[in-house]
Design an enzyme around this catalytic site. Sequence first.
Site, PDB file in Angstrom:
ATOM      1  N   GLU A 188       0.822  -1.210   0.000  1.00  0.00           N
ATOM      2  CA  GLU A 188       0.000   0.000   0.000  1.00  0.00           C
ATOM      3  C   GLU A 188       0.858   1.262   0.000  1.00  0.00           C
ATOM      4  OE1 GLU A 188      -3.727   2.103   2.344  1.00  0.00           O
ATOM      5  OE2 GLU A 188      -2.599   0.513   3.342  1.00  0.00           O
ATOM      6  N   GLU A 283     -11.787   2.268   4.116  1.00  0.00           N
ATOM      7  CA  GLU A 283     -10.706   2.764   4.961  1.00  0.00           C
ATOM      8  C   GLU A 283     -10.848   4.273   5.153  1.00  0.00           C
ATOM      9  OE1 GLU A 283      -8.691   0.971   6.580  1.00  0.00           O
ATOM     10  OE2 GLU A 283      -6.688   1.827   6.703  1.00  0.00           O
TER      11      GLU A 283
END
Length: 307
Positions: A188, A283
Site C-alpha cells: 500500500e 478505509e
Amino acid sequence: MKRRNFLKNGFTVAASTATLGSAFASTVVNSPAAGTAEKTFKCNYGPHDGMFANHAGKDFIDQIKFMYDQGFRSIEDNGLLKRTKEEQDKIGATLAKLGMTMGVFVVDGGDNWKVSLTTGKQEFKDNFVKTCKACVELAKRVNAKWMTVVPGFFERNIPIGIQTANVVDALRRGSEIFEPNGLIMVLEPLSDVPDLFMRTSDQTYELCKAVNSPSCKILYDIYHMQRNEGNIISNIDRCWEEIAYFQIGDNPGRKEPTTGEINYKNIFKHVYDKGYRGVWGMEHGISKPGKEGEIALIKAYREVDTF
C-alpha cells in the site's frame, strides 16, 4: 436509486406523497438484528470495527452482524493480528456463518513505518519473515486472503536504488511464505507523511514486477493516490495487472464517498466493468457523528453503488 427501497427491514422510511410534488426519506435503524437488507450492494464493500458502533454497540461481532443486515458482505480489520486468538476465532466463525469475506489485515511486526525494510538490516528482515509466518496461521482461522504490507520509511543516507533492492529482497522472502498458502500481500503506497518510501502506484507496480510473485500485488487506496498522484482511472488502468485490492476514502477529509472531490460512482463503474469483484475496503471515517452519521454513510454507498 429509489429511496423508498433504501433498506427494507433495518430502517423505517417515511416519505411525502407524490401529490405534494416532492419526496424525502427519514431513516431510523431499529436494532442490529432487525433483518436483512432488501439487497446486497453491487460492489463488495468492507466496513471496519467501530464504523457502526452507535447502532450495533462496541462488540465487533454484533457490528459484523449489523453490517450483514445492511447489505455489506465483507469486513476489514487492520489490527486483527493483535487480537486474542479467541477474538480471531469468533470473527472467523461469524464470517463463515454469514457467508462474508475477510478483507485485509496488516502484517504488523511492530511500528511497520519506522522499522523499515529499506535499510536492509537483517533484524528487520527477520522480524518481517516471522510476522509473515504468523499471518499465515491467522489467515487460516479467519479465511483471509490478503494482508497489507508497508515497507517503511525512506532512508536519506542510502541511495534509492539500494533501498529498492533491499525492499525487493524482503518482499521476495515474504512471497516465499505466502505463495504456497495461496495468500497475497498487498503493498500500500501511502500519503500520510512524506518520509514514507512507497508513495505512488507506478513505484509499487515496479516493486511487484521485481518481486515477480502472485503473492505480491498492489493495494490501491484511492484516497492516498488522489493525494499523491491523482489521475485515478488512468493510473488504475496502467497498474491493473498488479492490483489485487482496493480501498476507499474521499478527499479532502478521508470520509465516505460523496463528501469530497472524488467521483466514486464513475470509479466503481470503471473498475467493475473491468471485471473486479473483490473487496473495496472502507478505509475512512464518517462525516457526521452518531447514528445520523452511520445512516448517512450507508445512504452514500447506496448512491454511488447505482451504475
